[in-house]
Design an enzyme around this catalytic site. Structure first.
Site, PDB file in Angstrom:
ATOM      1  N   HIS A  18      -0.794  17.504  38.532  1.00  0.00           N
ATOM      2  CA  HIS A  18      -0.247  18.850  38.330  1.00  0.00           C
ATOM      3  C   HIS A  18      -0.798  19.462  37.037  1.00  0.00           C
ATOM      4  CE1 HIS A  18       2.968  21.381  36.478  1.00  0.00           C
ATOM      5  NE2 HIS A  18       2.858  22.000  37.634  1.00  0.00           N
ATOM      6  N   GLU A  21      -4.251  20.607  37.612  1.00  0.00           N
ATOM      7  CA  GLU A  21      -4.216  21.869  38.367  1.00  0.00           C
ATOM      8  C   GLU A  21      -4.066  23.054  37.400  1.00  0.00           C
ATOM      9  OE1 GLU A  21      -0.500  22.462  40.627  1.00  0.00           O
ATOM     10  OE2 GLU A  21      -0.689  24.432  39.716  1.00  0.00           O
ATOM     11  N   HIS A  22      -3.146  22.934  36.447  1.00  0.00           N
ATOM     12  CA  HIS A  22      -2.959  24.006  35.467  1.00  0.00           C
ATOM     13  C   HIS A  22      -4.241  24.282  34.687  1.00  0.00           C
ATOM     14  CE1 HIS A  22       1.397  25.161  34.635  1.00  0.00           C
ATOM     15  NE2 HIS A  22       1.442  24.510  35.775  1.00  0.00           N
ATOM     16  N   GLU A  94       8.065  24.537  32.319  1.00  0.00           N
ATOM     17  CA  GLU A  94       8.138  24.501  33.780  1.00  0.00           C
ATOM     18  C   GLU A  94       9.063  23.352  34.212  1.00  0.00           C
ATOM     19  OE1 GLU A  94       4.389  23.983  35.783  1.00  0.00           O
ATOM     20  OE2 GLU A  94       5.244  24.397  37.757  1.00  0.00           O
TER      21      GLU A  94
END
Lengths: 371, 421
Positions: A18, A21-22, A94
């Site tokens: 993740h 991905e950012h 997040e």
């Protein structure tokens, strides 16, 4: 953990896919690809699931200009100590946002109960602590190992000529090195559920409950998926006797929801809802499952819910975005979306009843409650 | 995509949106009435009671069976605020006739069913069925008690309530717990009859439809025939804000993340200004290239969510950010600097271009979702200023930097709301 070649075992911090991905949008030029795509008027995004990461964009104009940028950034990572450090603050927010979502907590805790070692019990984003250990070197390592053409797929949905678009995509593939995809190492997961119940307190008005059931990967997962959907709709869907009773008695405050998830190496389902007396509702759901096991599913209800399911499979193809997402997700779990429209005909009441008896047993259940 | 509009009776309009991009048809009915402290809770509970049963379908189980028979047609209802009005919304989405395994006219049946749910409810002795009302009162109470469950939504709501305090828009769309007790089946039914006789009714049908047939189905429907012409009881324009000086509100709840919401008041209301506001908002916090995203999120790593949105019908902008609690002052200061930058023109031509491209792409994608298209056309129907896609696009394109700076100077911070532990 994953294996490169025969012997080299690598272990990386939770949440790294993740995180990667950012950071994928960051470019050497200093311009963020998300900004470039946004400036072209396309809507771009990315998300990471338990099994794969998806980068996507949706365009009304500038499709090929966006494709240039899109295929360029996924093939060219640019990580620095500084940009990796900076992202930790954003991702920590997040993670905290999700920590305040009771729905997410009840869901994740179900998985934590069902699975002892298997990594789907972890938060996809990792934890505020685990992401601190992520460095640019680790990101490059993951990128180099997993972002190779043989481990990637692209789905496009819209009004275009397939041959032409295929040519355009091929032109933009710069990395043609044939590289072996590392083998992900999964711990052996026990058949039994890990914990029977997890209950956490949050500042919410009504408790949320979830009843998870642990399944094993099936030989024909699509057919099994359809059957489980029909079973759950028939027994506790909006038109069921159970739904009416629980609603009339004020025990549930909305419909009972259910979902079934599967991939190559796991399968589970979750039944969930909102109730002031969650334990009572769970008891009633289990009783009704037993009752239906004994008496068999009602024929008319079965047929009606099958009809309903047919409609829902067609509706999945209503939006270009959903269709593309669907095909990707199904590609990575080795099935084809259209199979649902064919396989649904094969699902008989007898087949469903067999699954009902075999799967919905006390030993496969685990409960998660947020109250 | 094209919309055809016919007022079949004064105050009752049928909108048909012909499109072949979908496998479904969407039927939507909107009932609009004034937002008022006296009636807000009653209006909120009415859709909930209506979905419990109709004259021919005894209870919600029967309604759901019927929907499942219709290949799982999806029924939804809800409540909304549009400007100073309250809107009761009802939708059914169904497979288009072309995708049915057997030939039948599902769309006509779906339209009849939706109209029956709304206009021909289950009654007993000239009242709503008591037990249905009781169970829905309980559910509404739950919704009202659950207002704080989603912290980000709650923070946004609270900021709006504070800013619009004392005006209709300051009311919560679901009403108030203290009203529930006093609602009874007979009075509510009386109120409901009055509501359907006086509200503004808009019926939308979208899909690959036969327009003539759809219009006939609706016009000849018994429930529609029973409705009289009306001068709709709706509020045109907006009530003025009572407080204009900036106010800070800090509220405490059990949270791990702080939620900051800033309400901006716009001191001008012309047709042109709506386009300028749209571009202004896109630069401030409407996209990934905006100041909120770039400065608050990317440069300072203060937030994951950092955005703003423009409430067209209310002529205001709300900025929101989910942040670390100790970063409150720092974030407010940074956001206020962004507002100053907008005033002094500290943004580039490229920022303007990016904003415009984003907005135009959004306009072009309206026809890609039926519900979005229906919402757009309904906004046109009830908004003060009408515009079509082309006009919208050319107005946006002509917005200049001077106009944006002028506009920025007509904005003031009204409410700074922070939800923390």
């Amino acid at each position: 953990m994953y294996l490169i070649g025969e012997t080299e075992v690598k272990s990386v911090p939770d949440g790294i896919a993740h995180f990667l991905e950012h950071k994928m949008f960051e470019q050497k030029s200093g311009v963020n690809s998300l900004d470039t795509l946004t400036a072209l008027g396309v809507s771009a995004n990315a998300y990471t699931t338990n099994n794969y990461t998806t980068y996507l964009y949706e365009a009304t104009d500038n499709f090929y200009e966006a494709l240039d940028e899109f295929m360029d950034y996924v093939q060219n990572p640019y990580y620095t100590d500084e940009n990796v450090e900076k992202e930790k603050g954003i991702i920590a927010q997040e993670i905290k946002m999700y920590e305040d979502y009771p729905e997410w907590q009840v869901y994740l805790n179900t998985l934590k109960c069902l699975y002892k070692d298997f990594p789907i019990r972890l938060d996809i984003a990792g934890s505020v602590e685990s992401i601190q250990g992520i460095t640019k070197e680790l990101l490059y390592l993951c990128y180099d190992n997993f972002y190779t053409p043989s481990n990637m797929a692209i789905a496009i949905c819209g009004d275009f000529e397939p041959e032409e678009i295929l040519g355009e995509i091929k032109k933009r593939i710069t990395n043609t090195e044939k590289k072996e995809v590392p083998k992900r190492i999964y711990p052996d997961e026990q058949d039994a559920v890990f914990e029977k119940e997890k209950c956490v307190k949050m500042d919410i008005s009504n408790p949320l409950f979830s009843l998870g059931f642990k399944d094993k990967p099936a030989e024909d997962p699509v057919k099994r998926h359809i059957a489980i959907n029909i079973i759950l709709n028939t027994i506790m869907g909006k038109s069921s006797k159970l739904n009416k009773e629980l609603t009339d008695e004020g025990l549930i405050l909305g419909p009972i929801d259910f979902e079934y998830e599967f991939a190559e190496n796991y399968a589970f389902g979750i039944i969930s809802g909102v109730s002031r007396k969650p334990r009572e509702v769970i008891k009633r759901i289990k009783e009704e499952l037993e009752n239906q096991k004994k008496n068999g599913l009602n024929e008319a209800d079965f047929i009606r819910n099958k009809k309903k399911l047919y409609g829902s499979y067609i509706i999945e193809y209503n939006s270009v975005e959903d269709t593309a997402r669907l095909f990707l997700s199904e590609y990575f779990r080795g099935v084809v979306g259209f199979d649902y429209l064919e396989k649904y005909k094969e699902v008989t009441k007898e087949y469903a009843e067999e699954i009902l008896k075999d799967l919905f047993k006390e030993e496969n259940f685990a409960v998660s409650i947020v109250e | 995509m094209k919309e055809i509009k016919q007022e079949i009776k004064k105050g009752i309009t049928v909108h048909q949106i012909k499109t072949n991009s979908f496998k479904t048809d969407l039927v939507a009915v909107f009932l609009m009435t004034k937002l008022d402290r006296e009636t807000v809770t009653k209006n909120a509970i009415i859709p909930m009671v209506l979905r419990k049963g109709t004259k021919s379908l005894e209870d919600s189980q029967e309604i759901n069976k019927k929907l499942e028979e219709m290949y799982g047609a999806g029924f939804e209802c809800g409540i909304d605020k549009t400007g100073d009005n309250q809107v009761l919304r009802f939708y059914i989405e169904t497979l288009d006739n072309a995708y049915l395994p057997e030939k039948e006219d599902l769309l006509s049946n779906v339209i009849q069913l939706l109209l029956e749910i709304i206009f021909d409810p289950k009654t007993e002795n000239n009242a709503f069925k008591e037990e249905y009302l009781d169970s829905e009162k309980e559910k509404l109470k739950n919704i009202l008690e659950g207002k704080k469950d989603d912290k980000a939504v709650y923070a946004n709501l609270r900021c709006q309530e504070e800013m619009y305090n004392g005006t209709p828009f300051g009311l919560y769309k679901y009403g108030y717990i203290e009203d529930i007790e006093g609602i009874n089946a007979k009075d509510l039914y009386e109120y409901y009859k009055n509501l359907i006789a006086s509200c503004k009714i808009d019926i939308f049908v979208s899909g690959n439809i036969d327009e003539k047939k759809v219009l006939e189905t609706i016009s000849n429907n018994e429930n529609i025939k029973k409705l009289e012409e009306r001068e709709p009881n709706v509020q045109k324009g907006n009530a003025k804000l009572i407080r204009h000086e900036e106010k800070e509100i800090i509220e405490h709840l059990e949270v791990t993340q702080g939620n900051l919401v800033i309400g901006l008041e716009i001191n001008e209301n012309s047709k042109r200004e709506k386009y300028v506001a749209t571009v202004y908002n896109a630069i401030l916090g409407g996209s990934a290239t905006s100041k909120m995203f770039q400065v608050v999120r990317e440069q300072h790593s203060l937030a994951y969510t950092a955005a703003s949105n423009f409430l067209r019908h209310k002529n205001s902008i709300f900025i929101r950010a989910g942040i670390e609690i100790e970063n409150y002052e720092k974030t407010v200061k940074l956001i206020k600097e962004q507002l100053e930058d907008m005033k002094s023109g500290n943004f580039t031509d490229e920022d303007i271009e990016n904003a415009k491209t984003g907005i135009i792409s959004m306009i072009k994608s309206i026809p890609d979702e039926q519900e979005t298209a229906v919402t757009y056309y309904y906004g046109q129907e009830v908004g003060e200023h009408k515009l079509d896609f082309d006009e919208y696009e050319s107005e946006i394109n002509s917005v200049t930097k001077e106009e944006i700076m002028d506009f920025a100077n007509k904005i003031s911070v009204n409410t700074v709301y922070f939800l923390r532990d």
